[in-house]
Design a protein around this motif. Structure first.
Motif, PDB file in Angstrom:
ATOM      1  N   LEU A   1       0.769  -1.438   0.151  1.00 60.57           N
ATOM      2  CA  LEU A   1       0.028  -0.068  -0.063  1.00 60.57           C
ATOM      3  C   LEU A   1       0.923   1.333   0.146  1.00 60.57           C
ATOM      4  CD1 LEU A   1      -2.956  -0.411   2.796  1.00 60.57           C
ATOM      5  CD2 LEU A   1      -2.973  -0.617   0.178  1.00 60.57           C
ATOM      6  N   VAL A   2       0.403   2.369  -0.778  1.00 56.81           N
ATOM      7  CA  VAL A   2       1.092   3.646  -0.650  1.00 56.81           C
ATOM      8  C   VAL A   2       0.194   4.403   0.142  1.00 56.81           C
ATOM      9  CG1 VAL A   2       2.560   3.099  -2.641  1.00 56.81           C
ATOM     10  CG2 VAL A   2       0.105   4.349  -2.818  1.00 56.81           C
ATOM     11  N   CYS A   3       0.614   5.849   0.678  1.00 53.22           N
ATOM     12  CA  CYS A   3       0.021   6.646   1.475  1.00 53.22           C
ATOM     13  C   CYS A   3      -1.478   7.096   0.564  1.00 53.22           C
ATOM     14  CB  CYS A   3       0.851   7.932   1.689  1.00 53.22           C
ATOM     15  SG  CYS A   3       2.183   7.513   2.456  1.00 53.22           S
ATOM     16  N   ARG A   4      -1.300   7.389  -0.623  1.00 60.84           N
ATOM     17  CA  ARG A   4      -2.626   7.404  -1.349  1.00 60.84           C
ATOM     18  C   ARG A   4      -3.423   6.586  -1.298  1.00 60.84           C
ATOM     19  NH1 ARG A   4      -0.922   9.401  -6.656  1.00 60.84           N
ATOM     20  NH2 ARG A   4      -0.496   7.329  -6.837  1.00 60.84           N
ATOM     21  N   ASP A   5      -3.231   5.077  -1.055  1.00 62.83           N
ATOM     22  CA  ASP A   5      -4.382   4.298  -1.006  1.00 62.83           C
ATOM     23  C   ASP A   5      -4.813   4.234   0.309  1.00 62.83           C
ATOM     24  OD1 ASP A   5      -3.557   3.177  -3.633  1.00 62.83           O
ATOM     25  OD2 ASP A   5      -1.877   1.758  -2.512  1.00 62.83           O
ATOM     26  N   VAL A   6      -4.032   4.657   1.470  1.00 66.00           N
ATOM     27  CA  VAL A   6      -4.433   4.635   2.747  1.00 66.00           C
ATOM     28  C   VAL A   6      -5.564   5.903   2.698  1.00 66.00           C
ATOM     29  CG1 VAL A   6      -3.931   5.352   5.145  1.00 66.00           C
ATOM     30  CG2 VAL A   6      -2.439   3.769   3.802  1.00 66.00           C
ATOM     31  N   THR A   7      -5.334   6.967   2.208  1.00 64.53           N
ATOM     32  CA  THR A   7      -6.270   7.815   2.321  1.00 64.53           C
ATOM     33  C   THR A   7      -7.836   7.656   1.443  1.00 64.53           C
ATOM     34  OG1 THR A   7      -5.395   9.099   0.418  1.00 64.53           O
ATOM     35  CG2 THR A   7      -4.587   9.743   2.337  1.00 64.53           C
ATOM     36  N   GLU A   8      -7.732   6.745   0.690  1.00 55.68           N
ATOM     37  CA  GLU A   8      -8.922   6.206  -0.115  1.00 55.68           C
ATOM     38  C   GLU A   8      -9.529   5.176   0.779  1.00 55.68           C
ATOM     39  OE1 GLU A   8     -10.515   7.792  -2.028  1.00 55.68           O
ATOM     40  OE2 GLU A   8      -8.713   9.320  -2.703  1.00 55.68           O
ATOM     41  N   LEU A   9      -8.699   4.241   1.572  1.00 50.81           N
ATOM     42  CA  LEU A   9      -9.406   2.965   2.234  1.00 50.81           C
ATOM     43  C   LEU A   9      -9.549   3.262   3.777  1.00 50.81           C
ATOM     44  CD1 LEU A   9      -6.734   0.499   0.699  1.00 50.81           C
ATOM     45  CD2 LEU A   9      -9.339   0.676   0.133  1.00 50.81           C
ATOM     46  N   VAL A  10      -9.459   4.507   4.114  1.00 51.30           N
ATOM     47  CA  VAL A  10      -9.507   4.758   5.701  1.00 51.30           C
ATOM     48  C   VAL A  10     -10.862   4.441   6.218  1.00 51.30           C
ATOM     49  CG1 VAL A  10      -9.596   7.270   5.121  1.00 51.30           C
ATOM     50  CG2 VAL A  10      -9.157   6.427   7.601  1.00 51.30           C
ATOM     51  N   THR A  11     -12.051   4.939   5.213  1.00 47.07           N
ATOM     52  CA  THR A  11     -13.235   4.525   5.682  1.00 47.07           C
ATOM     53  C   THR A  11     -13.820   3.279   5.676  1.00 47.07           C
ATOM     54  OG1 THR A  11     -14.108   6.833   5.130  1.00 47.07           O
ATOM     55  CG2 THR A  11     -15.775   5.419   5.315  1.00 47.07           C
ATOM     56  N   ASP A  12     -13.245   2.473   4.885  1.00 43.28           N
ATOM     57  CA  ASP A  12     -13.444   0.986   4.896  1.00 43.28           C
ATOM     58  C   ASP A  12     -12.940   0.488   6.225  1.00 43.28           C
ATOM     59  OD1 ASP A  12     -14.573   1.330   2.342  1.00 43.28           O
ATOM     60  OD2 ASP A  12     -12.876   0.031   1.353  1.00 43.28           O
ATOM     61  N   PHE A  13     -11.537   0.896   6.460  1.00 47.36           N
ATOM     62  CA  PHE A  13     -10.880   0.597   7.571  1.00 47.36           C
ATOM     63  C   PHE A  13     -11.896   0.830   8.778  1.00 47.36           C
ATOM     64  CE2 PHE A  13      -7.688   1.427  11.308  1.00 47.36           C
ATOM     65  CZ  PHE A  13      -7.355   0.156  11.098  1.00 47.36           C
ATOM     66  N   VAL A  14     -12.025   2.088   9.135  1.00 50.34           N
ATOM     67  CA  VAL A  14     -12.746   2.408  10.424  1.00 50.34           C
ATOM     68  C   VAL A  14     -14.326   1.748  10.354  1.00 50.34           C
ATOM     69  CG1 VAL A  14     -11.390   4.446  10.785  1.00 50.34           C
ATOM     70  CG2 VAL A  14     -13.478   4.692   9.662  1.00 50.34           C
ATOM     71  N   GLU A  15     -14.767   1.370   9.216  1.00 52.26           N
ATOM     72  CA  GLU A  15     -16.127   0.665   9.205  1.00 52.26           C
ATOM     73  C   GLU A  15     -16.049  -0.897   9.296  1.00 52.26           C
ATOM     74  OE1 GLU A  15     -19.479   2.676   8.166  1.00 52.26           O
ATOM     75  OE2 GLU A  15     -18.238   3.803   9.671  1.00 52.26           O
ATOM     76  N   GLY A  16     -14.807  -1.248   9.614  1.00 53.89           N
ATOM     77  CA  GLY A  16     -14.470  -2.695   9.579  1.00 53.89           C
ATOM     78  C   GLY A  16     -15.196  -3.350   8.429  1.00 53.89           C
ATOM     79  N   ARG A  17     -14.835  -3.016   7.444  1.00 55.27           N
ATOM     80  CA  ARG A  17     -15.260  -3.603   5.838  1.00 55.27           C
ATOM     81  C   ARG A  17     -14.068  -3.964   5.212  1.00 55.27           C
ATOM     82  NH1 ARG A  17     -20.461  -5.307   4.753  1.00 55.27           N
ATOM     83  NH2 ARG A  17     -21.734  -4.341   6.470  1.00 55.27           N
ATOM     84  N   MET A  18     -13.131  -4.480   5.949  1.00 58.46           N
ATOM     85  CA  MET A  18     -11.913  -4.960   4.945  1.00 58.46           C
ATOM     86  C   MET A  18     -11.593  -6.348   5.253  1.00 58.46           C
ATOM     87  SD  MET A  18      -9.032  -2.240   5.545  1.00 58.46           S
ATOM     88  CE  MET A  18      -8.773  -0.977   4.377  1.00 58.46           C
ATOM     89  N   SER A  19     -11.274  -6.988   4.200  1.00 63.54           N
ATOM     90  CA  SER A  19     -10.834  -8.312   4.581  1.00 63.54           C
ATOM     91  C   SER A  19      -9.637  -8.433   5.605  1.00 63.54           C
ATOM     92  CB  SER A  19     -10.482  -9.115   3.077  1.00 63.54           C
ATOM     93  OG  SER A  19      -9.164  -8.648   2.763  1.00 63.54           O
TER      94      SER A  19
END
Lengths: 233, 77
Positions: free
Chosen positions: B2-20
Motif C-alpha cells: 500500500l502507498v499513502c494515497r491508497d490509505v487516504t482512500e481506504l481509511v473509511t473501509d478500515f474504520v467501518e470494519g469493512r476490510m478482509s
C-alpha cells in the motif's frame, strides 16, 4: 437495547401528551431533519414544510410504532419518504444510487499534488494536537464552520454524513432511511468525511498558530525567537 | 504494497470494519510504518468526532411554537 428502553419511555410520554417530551424531540432533530429534506428538495421553505408535515405524520403514527427500529431512524425514514415524494412531484430527483455525478474518480480524498509520483506523502498532514484551552475556545468556531461546510456538501454526501456522524445512526439505519446499499453508503460517507477533513485542515492549523503566539515550547523553537531563550540551566 | 494515497482512500473501509483480514493487515502494516498516515487516520476520526459533538441547533422559536401548537391540536383529538 438501551435505545429501545429510552424510546419506549419517550413514546409513552408523547402519547400521554407530554409537551416537554415533544419539545426535546424537536430540539434534538428538527434542524437536522430540515437539512436531510434539503438533500431531496432544494427549496428551504419546502424542506421546512416537509419536515413539519413529517412531525404530524409521526404523531399520528406513534401508536403504531413497534420499536423494530429506533424512534430516531423511524422518524428520519418517514421524512425521507415524504421528501422524496415531494421532490418527484416537483420534478426533481436525487439519485442516491447513482454516485457518478458526486463521487467519481475526479473526487480524490486528498489533493493529488500532496503525494509524490509513487503515491507517498510529499506534503504530509501537519499534526492536529490535542485541544489546549486556547484551542478549545477556538473549537466553538470550528463547530460552526463545520456545520457551514456540511451544508456545502453534495446532497447525497450531506445526507449520509448527517445521519451517521451528526445523528449517530448505524450504517444499517442510514441505508434503510435513504434506501441505498451499504457499499453506496460507505462511498458517500468516505467522500463526505474526506471533504470535511480537507475543509477543517486550515482551521486546525490556524488554531495551532494561535496557540503558538503564547510563550510556549513551539515559540522557543521558532527561528525568529531570541537566542537567549535557549539558555539552559 | 500500500502507498499513502491508497490509505487516504481506504481509511473509511478500515474504520467501518469493512476490510478482509489480509487487506486489514496490509493497512495496519502501513500505519505501523508511516506516522503521516497515522496522523491522517487520526484527523479523519477527529473530523467525525467534531461532527458528533457539534451542538444541536434548535429550531427558531416561531417554528417551535407552531409545532407545539400542532402537538396540542393532536393531543386534543
Amino acid at each position: 437495547m438501551k435505545d429501545s428502553v429510552e424510546d419506549d419511555a419517550l413514546v409513552k410520554r408523547l402519547l400521554a401528551g407530554d409537551e416537554d417530551a415533544f419539545r426535546d424531540l424537536i430540539n434534538a432533530h428538527h434542524t437536522n431533519m430540515v437539512r436531510l429534506a434539503r438533500s431531496f428538495v432544494r427549496n428551504p421553505a419546502t424542506a421546512e414544510e416537509v419536515t413539519q408535515e413529517t412531525w404530524l405524520q409521526v404523531l399520528n403514527g406513534l401508536d403504531k410504532f413497534e420499536g423494530r427500529s429506533t424512534l430516531k431512524s423511524w422518524i428520519f425514514s418517514i421524512l425521507a419518504n415524504r421528501a422524496r415524494t415531494r421532490a418527484v412531484r416537483d420534478g426533481r430527483t436525487v439519485l442516491f444510487s447513482d454516485m457518478s455525478g458526486e463521487a467519481g474518480e475526479g473526487d480524490p480524498a486528498v489533493d493529488p499534488a500532496r503525494f509524490n509520483a509513487a503515491g507517498y506523502w510529499h506534503l504530509p498532514p501537519r499534526p492536529w494536537d490535542d485541544l489546549t484551552p486556547e484551542r478549545l475556545a477556538a473549537s466553538g468556531q470550528i463547530g460552526e464552520q463545520l456545520t457551514g461546510a456540511m451544508d456545502e456538501l453534495p446532497d447525497a454526501q450531506r445526507a449520509v454524513v448527517m445521519l451517521r456522524d451528526v445523528e449517530g445512526c448505524s450504517s444499517e439505519e442510514a441505508c434503510n432511511v435513504l434506501g441505498i446499499s451499504e457499499t453506496n453508503q460507505r462511498v458517500l460517507l468516505h467522500r463526505g468525511r474526506s471533504r470535511l477533513r480537507r475543509l477543517l485542515e486550515p482551521l486546525m492549523e490556524l488554531a495551532r498558530d494561535h496557540c503558538c503566539r503564547e510563550p510556549c515550547w513551539y515559540a522557543a523553537m521558532s527561528p525568529s525567537s531570541s537566542r537567549t531563550s535557549w539558555k539552559v540551566g | 504494497m500500500l502507498v499513502c494515497r491508497d490509505v487516504t482512500e481506504l481509511v473509511t473501509d478500515f474504520v467501518e470494519g469493512r476490510m478482509s483480514f489480509w487487506d486489514r493487515a496490509r493497512f495496519q502494516l502501513h500505519l505501523g510504518m508511516c506516522r503521516h498516515c497515522r496522523e491522517y487516520v487520526r484527523q479523519m476520526q477527529k473530523t467525525r468526532r467534531l461532527l458528533g459533538e457539534s451542538p444541536h441547533e434548535a429550531p427558531s422559536s416561531d417554528i417551535e411554537a407552531e409545532l407545539l401548537r400542532r402537538f396540542k391540536d393532536w393531543k386534543s383529538t
